[in-house]
Design a protein around this motif. Structure first.
Motif, PDB file in Angstrom:
ATOM      1  N   UNK A 140      42.701  -1.006  14.753  1.00  0.00           N
ATOM      2  CA  UNK A 140      43.131  -1.980  15.763  1.00  0.00           C
ATOM      3  C   UNK A 140      44.627  -2.259  15.676  1.00  0.00           C
ATOM      4  N   UNK A 141      45.166  -2.326  14.461  1.00  0.00           N
ATOM      5  CA  UNK A 141      46.605  -2.573  14.317  1.00  0.00           C
ATOM      6  C   UNK A 141      47.416  -1.367  14.760  1.00  0.00           C
ATOM      7  N   UNK A 142      46.924  -0.172  14.468  1.00  0.00           N
ATOM      8  CA  UNK A 142      47.621   1.039  14.910  1.00  0.00           C
ATOM      9  C   UNK A 142      47.610   1.153  16.432  1.00  0.00           C
ATOM     10  N   UNK A 143      46.553   0.651  17.063  1.00  0.00           N
ATOM     11  CA  UNK A 143      46.490   0.654  18.530  1.00  0.00           C
ATOM     12  C   UNK A 143      47.557  -0.253  19.136  1.00  0.00           C
ATOM     13  N   UNK A 144      48.056  -1.194  18.321  1.00  0.00           N
ATOM     14  CA  UNK A 144      49.144  -2.075  18.763  1.00  0.00           C
ATOM     15  C   UNK A 144      50.510  -1.451  18.501  1.00  0.00           C
ATOM     16  N   UNK A 145      50.504  -0.240  17.956  1.00  0.00           N
ATOM     17  CA  UNK A 145      51.750   0.467  17.693  1.00  0.00           C
ATOM     18  C   UNK A 145      52.322   0.225  16.308  1.00  0.00           C
ATOM     19  N   UNK A 146      51.512  -0.315  15.403  1.00  0.00           N
ATOM     20  CA  UNK A 146      52.006  -0.620  14.061  1.00  0.00           C
ATOM     21  C   UNK A 146      51.674   0.478  13.067  1.00  0.00           C
ATOM     22  N   UNK A 147      52.494   0.571  12.044  1.00  0.00           N
ATOM     23  CA  UNK A 147      52.222   1.469  10.929  1.00  0.00           C
ATOM     24  C   UNK A 147      51.321   0.724   9.946  1.00  0.00           C
ATOM     25  N   UNK A 148      50.247   1.372   9.524  1.00  0.00           N
ATOM     26  CA  UNK A 148      49.289   0.724   8.637  1.00  0.00           C
ATOM     27  C   UNK A 148      48.936   1.649   7.480  1.00  0.00           C
ATOM     28  N   UNK A 149      49.061   1.129   6.258  1.00  0.00           N
ATOM     29  CA  UNK A 149      48.628   1.845   5.064  1.00  0.00           C
ATOM     30  C   UNK A 149      47.523   1.050   4.383  1.00  0.00           C
ATOM     31  N   UNK A 150      46.637   1.766   3.702  1.00  0.00           N
ATOM     32  CA  UNK A 150      45.602   1.134   2.888  1.00  0.00           C
ATOM     33  C   UNK A 150      45.851   1.488   1.434  1.00  0.00           C
ATOM     34  N   UNK A 151      45.856   0.479   0.566  1.00  0.00           N
ATOM     35  CA  UNK A 151      45.914   0.723  -0.876  1.00  0.00           C
ATOM     36  C   UNK A 151      44.605   0.223  -1.475  1.00  0.00           C
ATOM     37  N   UNK A 152      44.121   0.950  -2.457  1.00  0.00           N
ATOM     38  CA  UNK A 152      42.800   0.693  -3.010  1.00  0.00           C
ATOM     39  C   UNK A 152      42.894  -0.090  -4.314  1.00  0.00           C
ATOM     40  N   UNK A 153      42.169  -1.211  -4.373  1.00  0.00           N
ATOM     41  CA  UNK A 153      42.105  -2.012  -5.597  1.00  0.00           C
ATOM     42  C   UNK A 153      40.924  -2.960  -5.488  1.00  0.00           C
ATOM     43  N   UNK A 154      40.321  -3.259  -6.617  1.00  0.00           N
ATOM     44  CA  UNK A 154      39.248  -4.242  -6.692  1.00  0.00           C
ATOM     45  C   UNK A 154      39.803  -5.476  -7.389  1.00  0.00           C
ATOM     46  N   UNK A 155      40.127  -6.488  -6.613  1.00  0.00           N
ATOM     47  CA  UNK A 155      40.766  -7.676  -7.171  1.00  0.00           C
ATOM     48  C   UNK A 155      39.826  -8.521  -8.016  1.00  0.00           C
TER      49      UNK A 155
END
Length: 259
Positions: free
Chosen positions: A51-66
């Protein structure tokens, strides 16, 4: 006025952004122009990213279990490898376990405190260190913004929520402490305290007798909607519009605490 609330090109690091109010706030930051780094336990949920990329934004996911000690450090290591300056931290990851106080075991206590308080402190500290070393950003007019997510339990004791209420009370005080230390150095730390919202996690509560009693007590006469009712507060605190707001704990609760 639009420039006052603009986040164009600024990078926001967000925990708890894959659903609920975290997702609602993440998408409002994206609509205001922010690129996102989403902290998730795995990469299977790409709804917010898409959904954020559809708004034209760059999006990264980082993996962690807080929920695991010291995973916050792994988050910042991954962020550093991306080579971007995180100017906004939205600390929204949270959980609760409901137990009678006399039955609240140490393991359950530690689990809630780890996610709701310790990881928030660690991320705020590590992101804040980096922000303090940056030049002032021309879009947001400061070095950085940290937004912690508290709760109405930051003000109230609640029932069956000893660990959650303690953590959210701690989040309010942590916010004030960091604000005291960093405001003059152009890193602004504030807190949003949500009330009751429509989310997947609250659906069963909403339909219960307890949910009906909650509804009757909210002056606004309804539960909150995750994007439109709380996202604007997140944008305000992330933008230059709030650069003289420090250490605030802002209820967004339909008047619950005022009743």
């Amino acid at each position: 006025m639009s420039s006052l609330f603009s986040l164009e090109g600024v990078t926001a690091l967000i925990t708890g952004g894959s659903r609920g109010i975290g997702q609602g706030m993440a998408l409002e930051l994206a609509r205001a122009g922010a690129n996102l780094i989403l902290v998730q336990r795995d990469a299977s949920n790409v709804d917010t990213k898409t959904k954020a990329e559809a708004l034209g934004r760059k999006v990264d996911i980082v993996i962690a279990d807080l929920g695991v000690a010291n995973e916050a450090y792994k988050v910042m290591e991954q962020v550093d490898k991306l080579g971007v300056e995180v100017r906004i931290l939205l600390n929204c990851a949270g959980m609760t376990l409901r137990r009678k106080a006399e039955e609240f075991d140490d393991e359950s206590w530690d689990k809630v405190i780890q996610v709701d308080l310790t990881s928030c402190f660690q991320l705020a500290r590590e992101a804040g260190k980096r922000m303090l070393s940056y030049e002032i950003d021309p879009v947001i007019g400061c070095r950085g913004k940290i937004i912690n997510i508290g709760s109405i339990m930051s003000f109230q004791g609640g029932l069956l929520t000893a660990a959650y209420a303690s953590a959210k009370g701690g989040i309010a005080q942590l916010t004030k402490n960091m604000a005291n230390e960093w405001a003059s150095r152009h890193v602004h730390v504030n807190c949003i305290a949500p009330g009751y919202y429509y989310t997947d996690l609250t659906a069963s509560l909403l339909e219960s007798e307890r949910g009906k009693k909650i509804m009757e007590r909210i002056p606004a006469g309804r539960w909150g909607k995750p994007s439109e009712d709380i996202g604007g507060t997140a944008v305000f605190l992330a933008s230059r519009a709030s650069n003289y707001v420090d250490g605030a704990v802002i209820p967004v609760d339909g008047g619950w605490l005022a009743f």
